[in-house]
Scaffold this active site. Structure first.
Site, mmCIF file in Angstrom:
data_model
loop_
_atom_site.group_PDB
_atom_site.id
_atom_site.type_symbol
_atom_site.label_atom_id
_atom_site.label_comp_id
_atom_site.label_asym_id
_atom_site.label_seq_id
_atom_site.Cartn_x
_atom_site.Cartn_y
_atom_site.Cartn_z
ATOM 1 N N SER A 146 -77.580 28.813 -39.497
ATOM 2 C CA SER A 146 -77.839 27.825 -38.457
ATOM 3 C C SER A 146 -78.991 26.904 -38.875
ATOM 4 C CB SER A 146 -78.117 28.532 -37.122
ATOM 5 O OG SER A 146 -78.074 27.631 -36.050
ATOM 6 N N ASP A 222 -67.328 29.339 -32.737
ATOM 7 C CA ASP A 222 -68.765 29.083 -32.608
ATOM 8 C C ASP A 222 -68.998 28.095 -31.465
ATOM 9 O OD1 ASP A 222 -71.434 28.063 -33.010
ATOM 10 O OD2 ASP A 222 -71.333 28.763 -35.081
ATOM 11 N N HIS A 255 -71.240 32.391 -33.314
ATOM 12 C CA HIS A 255 -72.449 31.999 -34.039
ATOM 13 C C HIS A 255 -73.373 33.178 -34.337
ATOM 14 C CE1 HIS A 255 -74.866 28.603 -35.428
ATOM 15 N NE2 HIS A 255 -75.934 29.099 -34.830
#
Length: 276
Positions: A146, A222, A255
């Protein structure tokens, strides 16, 4: 430097803290040393974590130590930002300030004094680890998730002689065009959007290619895919520069760290192949 050392996974898990000259505050980090480290210096990876994470998150949640032990890879994870300041609003939001260093050297007050994560990861941290642990300074890779995936791609593209291998999980691929990036870059770097491009993986990749292939994994479920991550921009940039990029999309994965733990061995093998 303060450390605690624990034996596990056939190797050693170390949690450390030191007074950082780049940051101007104490910084925490963690290290996993594989069994092969008792015989001499081993190749190693720095992992950059995402928003709200710490130096412990990856070591606890990713389940990477077993494969790292098998492959003879050391793992190093720094904290995601300085801590211990009292800047106004530094902890008001989870996506800016504490736990959200974005791996840039801030130019705007008050952040510019301590928020120097780019210099910390590219200079001070590698020197600290190399001076204190049995790692091969010529065989260093970089990966992250991320915000940390953004960091891995941008720092790796800018420093290919230092970071010989690069990969990322669900990276913020085009931060100049997403809310997380716009917020962070405005606060840390100012309002000049042209200056932001130097910290955007897709913009950088249009202009340069890392000499080795880059691996990126992205979950199709995600929750941030459409608004924050923009992997399509990275794919388009790779076509412009000729970057060897493998971007894998996985149906049903979100995620979180279940996603990372599922594919982390693939990433370690990607790095091990390049680092030898």
């Amino acid at each position: 430097m303060e450390t605690s050392r624990h034996h596990g996974f056939g190797g050693w898990q170390i949690f450390g803290k030191h007074d950082s000259t780049e940051i101007g505050l104490p910084m925490k980090f963690s290290v996993y040393l594989p069994p092969a480290a008792v015989k001499g210096p081993v190749p190693w990876l720095i992992y950059l974590a995402g928003l709200t994470c710490t130096e412990e998150t990856f070591m606890i949640k990713a389940g990477a130590q077993r494969a790292a032990a098998e492959l003879g890879l050391a793992l190093v994870t720094p904290d995601t930002s300085p801590r211990g300041t009292d800047f106004p609003g530094q902890a008001d939001n989870w996506d800016f300030g504490v736990g959200a260093g974005f791996y840039v050297d801030a130019t705007q007050e008050p952040w510019s004094k301590n928020w120097r994560m780019y210099s910390y990861v590219t200079k001070e941290l590698p020197a600290l680890i190399a001076a204190n642990y049995p790692v091969d300074v010529q065989r260093l890779g970089l990966f992250g998730h991320s915000m940390g995936g953004h960091g891995a791609l941008t720092l790796g593209l800018k420093n290919p002689d230092l970071f010989k291998s690069v990969s990322a999980f669900a990276p913020i691929s085009n931060p100049i065009n997403c809310p997380w990036g716009e917020k962070a870059f405005t606060g840390y770097l100012g309002s000049d959007r042209k200056a932001w491009a130097a910290h955007d993986a897709s913009e950088l990749m249009k202009q340069r290619a890392h000499p080795n292939a880059i691996l990126v994994d992205q979950g199709e479920a995600d929750q941030f895919l459409g608004t924050q991550l923009h992997p399509h921009a990275l794919e388009a940039a790779a076509k412009i520069s000729g970057q060897k990029l493998t971007l894998r999309r996985h149906e049903g994965y979100d995620h979180g760290y279940y996603f990372i733990s599922t594919f982390v061995e693939d990433h370690l093998r990607h790095h091990a192949k390049i680092l030898g």
